[in-house]
Design an enzyme around this catalytic site. Structure first.
Site, mmCIF file in Angstrom:
data_model
loop_
_atom_site.group_PDB
_atom_site.id
_atom_site.type_symbol
_atom_site.label_atom_id
_atom_site.label_comp_id
_atom_site.label_asym_id
_atom_site.label_seq_id
_atom_site.Cartn_x
_atom_site.Cartn_y
_atom_site.Cartn_z
ATOM 1 N N ARG A 190 0.859 -1.241 -0.006
ATOM 2 C CA ARG A 190 -0.119 0.030 0.149
ATOM 3 C C ARG A 190 0.893 1.168 0.036
ATOM 4 N NH1 ARG A 190 -1.850 -0.466 6.273
ATOM 5 N NH2 ARG A 190 -0.492 -1.712 6.930
ATOM 6 N N LYS A 243 4.473 2.490 2.105
ATOM 7 C CA LYS A 243 5.210 1.389 2.934
ATOM 8 C C LYS A 243 6.442 0.950 2.248
ATOM 9 C CE LYS A 243 3.041 -0.170 5.956
ATOM 10 N NZ LYS A 243 2.723 -0.003 7.573
ATOM 11 N N ASP A 255 8.386 -5.154 -0.235
ATOM 12 C CA ASP A 255 8.532 -6.600 0.492
ATOM 13 C C ASP A 255 8.203 -7.500 -0.547
ATOM 14 O OD1 ASP A 255 7.701 -8.946 1.868
ATOM 15 O OD2 ASP A 255 7.439 -7.871 3.730
ATOM 16 N N CYS A 277 7.008 -10.485 -0.441
ATOM 17 C CA CYS A 277 5.936 -11.215 -0.653
ATOM 18 C C CYS A 277 4.952 -10.606 -1.472
ATOM 19 C CB CYS A 277 5.286 -11.461 0.762
ATOM 20 S SG CYS A 277 4.598 -9.748 1.550
ATOM 21 N N TYR A 278 5.139 -9.283 -1.932
ATOM 22 C CA TYR A 278 3.932 -8.472 -2.790
ATOM 23 C C TYR A 278 4.358 -9.021 -4.287
ATOM 24 C CZ TYR A 278 2.650 -6.311 1.352
ATOM 25 O OH TYR A 278 2.153 -6.047 2.778
ATOM 26 N N ASP A 307 12.362 -10.699 3.315
ATOM 27 C CA ASP A 307 11.417 -9.775 3.015
ATOM 28 C C ASP A 307 11.960 -8.712 2.040
ATOM 29 O OD1 ASP A 307 12.893 -8.586 4.951
ATOM 30 O OD2 ASP A 307 10.950 -7.792 6.020
ATOM 31 N N ASP A 343 13.269 -16.133 5.422
ATOM 32 C CA ASP A 343 12.576 -17.210 6.002
ATOM 33 C C ASP A 343 11.505 -17.852 4.970
ATOM 34 O OD1 ASP A 343 9.769 -15.681 5.711
ATOM 35 O OD2 ASP A 343 11.173 -14.115 6.532
ATOM 36 N N HIS A 346 9.017 -15.768 3.033
ATOM 37 C CA HIS A 346 9.455 -14.832 1.879
ATOM 38 C C HIS A 346 9.940 -15.913 0.826
ATOM 39 C CE1 HIS A 346 8.332 -11.954 4.984
ATOM 40 N NE2 HIS A 346 8.081 -11.248 3.723
HETATM 41 C C1 GRG Z 1 -2.678 -19.634 -0.609
HETATM 42 C C2 GRG Z 1 -1.446 -17.715 -1.252
HETATM 43 C C3 GRG Z 1 -2.405 -18.073 -0.436
HETATM 44 C C4 GRG Z 1 -3.045 -17.399 0.446
HETATM 45 C C5 GRG Z 1 -4.082 -17.863 1.263
HETATM 46 C C6 GRG Z 1 -3.551 -16.160 3.949
HETATM 47 C C7 GRG Z 1 -4.091 -15.476 2.694
HETATM 48 C C8 GRG Z 1 -5.095 -16.685 1.763
HETATM 49 C C9 GRG Z 1 -3.951 -14.414 2.131
HETATM 50 C C10 GRG Z 1 -3.266 -13.368 3.015
HETATM 51 C C11 GRG Z 1 -3.164 -12.005 2.005
HETATM 52 C C12 GRG Z 1 -2.563 -10.936 2.923
HETATM 53 C C13 GRG Z 1 -3.472 -10.259 3.833
HETATM 54 C C14 GRG Z 1 -1.196 -10.785 2.885
HETATM 55 C C15 GRG Z 1 -0.447 -9.822 3.362
HETATM 56 C C16 GRG Z 1 0.743 -10.230 4.403
HETATM 57 C C17 GRG Z 1 1.249 -9.316 5.105
HETATM 58 C C18 GRG Z 1 2.712 -9.104 4.558
HETATM 59 C C19 GRG Z 1 0.863 -8.655 6.040
HETATM 60 C C20 GRG Z 1 1.600 -7.212 6.307
HETATM 61 O O1 GRG Z 1 0.762 -6.335 6.567
HETATM 62 P P1 GRG Z 1 1.575 -5.067 7.253
HETATM 63 O O2 GRG Z 1 0.425 -3.893 7.229
HETATM 64 O O3 GRG Z 1 2.538 -4.770 6.184
HETATM 65 O O4 GRG Z 1 2.325 -5.283 8.536
HETATM 66 P P2 GRG Z 1 2.673 -3.562 5.206
HETATM 67 O O5 GRG Z 1 3.484 -4.189 4.026
HETATM 68 O O6 GRG Z 1 1.338 -2.872 4.624
HETATM 69 O O7 GRG Z 1 3.826 -2.645 5.901
#
Ligand code: GRG
Length: 320
Positions: free
Chosen positions: A213, A216, A219, A221-222, A261, A268, A271
């Protein structure tokens, strides 16, 4: 590739570590991330199939749902991971599919949303888990798909993105969940693809990595969450793919293997999986000039290897 193999193999020997203890609650997903990573680098034999399958079965509850570990409460997140592991190992016939599907369907609410478990949290992540799980089991007709779609659409924002509940901020992770769930429900016409993909490509930062978003940090994972949505919507070329590839490669641990990350951080399994999956989505699936085989392909909707879905005759995603 060999270093990542070494890293993934080493995770089994860390059962007495602090990290292992504090991640017990999500072990089922951890095993899915590890196993899927291994599969994508053609090394799934690193895990003992029978041992893992027995452990997965021992996490199932009489309700049909699965917990994150033995004796942990059932949850949709871990039920999907359990189904994914059994499918990768081609062992889904060991479970009663109807029973799992009834557990999932029992969590749908009148507005079409899903509780994650009996305690009542609602989140579009759980909509995705429900639709993906039921579709993989061939039992999507157990739920009201139209209502599920209505709820997801009610979480769409002015910027074209999606949040976890109506009115919540757009986030890359939730966007994957909503776009992939709509793809499963054959309802992508609800997505304002140009607006959403514009927002998604604006997530690419100067260093090439994607954030989830505005404002931020990037990372790795995006490289899965955002990129899979761009692939599903046929707009992967809206980002600089080479810069993203370099960002993911720079986040690798050059001595022990694994991916972090972001560059400089500790690797980990989460990631590592999303980094390898991102590279697979970016198309690094061909043998290189030195004869090193490429990554196996991953499906952007189900987050499972394409080969596994083909074996099951599940429709593999082709960009629209
Ligand atoms: C089968 C791949 C798969 C997924 C299953 C669990 C799930 C369904 C989806 C999760 C989607 C999701 C919300 C991912 C985001 C994970 C994440 C890194 C969250 C971190 O959020 P913040 O606010 O990080 O700590 P930012 O990047 O916004 O600073």
């Amino acid at each position: 590739m060999d270093l990542h193999k070494k890293y993934l193999a080493s995770l089994k020997d860390k059962k007495n570590s602090f990290e292992h203890a504090v991640t017990e609650y999500l072990r089922m997903s951890g095993v899915y991330w590890g196993l899927c990573s291994m599969y994508l680098i053609s090394s799934e034999d690193l895990l003992n199939k029978d041992e893992v399958v027995q452990w997965v079965l021992s996490c199932q509850h009489p309700s049909g749902g699965f917990g994150g570990s033995v004796d942990h409460d059932a949850h949709l997140l871990y039920t999907l991971s359990a189904v994914q592991i059994l499918l990768i190992f081609d062992k889904i016939e060991l479970v009663d599919k109807e029973k799992i599907a009834n557990y999932v369907a029992g969590l749908q609410q009148d507005d079409g949303s899903f509780y994650g478990d009996e305690w009542g949290e609602v989140d579009t992540r759980f909509s995705y888990c429900a639709l993906s799980c039921l579709s993989l089991l061939g039992l999507l007709d157990k739920i009201d798909v139209n209502k599920a779609v209505d709820f997801i659409v009610s979480c769409m924002n002015f910027d074209g993105g999606f949040g976890c509940i109506p009115g919540a901020e757009s986030h890359g992770g939730q966007i994957f969940c909503c776009v992939a769930a709509l793809a499963i429900a054959d309802s992508l016409h609800h997505v304002r693809a140009d607006d959403l993909c514009w927002w998604l490509c604006e997530r690419q930062t100067a260093g090439g990595g994607l954030n989830g978003r505005p404002e931020k940090l990037p990372d790795v994972c995006y490289s899965w969450w955002n990129l899979s949505a761009l692939v599903i919507l046929g707009r992967i070329d809206w980002i600089d793919r080479e810069k993203l590839r370099q960002f993911i490669l720079n986040a690798q641990d050059e001595t022990e293997g694994g991916i972090a990350d972001r560059p400089g951080d500790v690797a980990d399994v989460f990631h590592t999986f999303f980094g390898i999956s991102g590279l697979s989505l970016l198309g690094y699936t061909e043998e290189d000039e030195e004869g090193i085989p490429g990554l196996r392909r991953i499906d952007p909707v189900y987050a499972l290897p394409v080969q596994v879905l083909e074996r099951m005759n599940v429709r593999v995603w082709r960009a629209v």
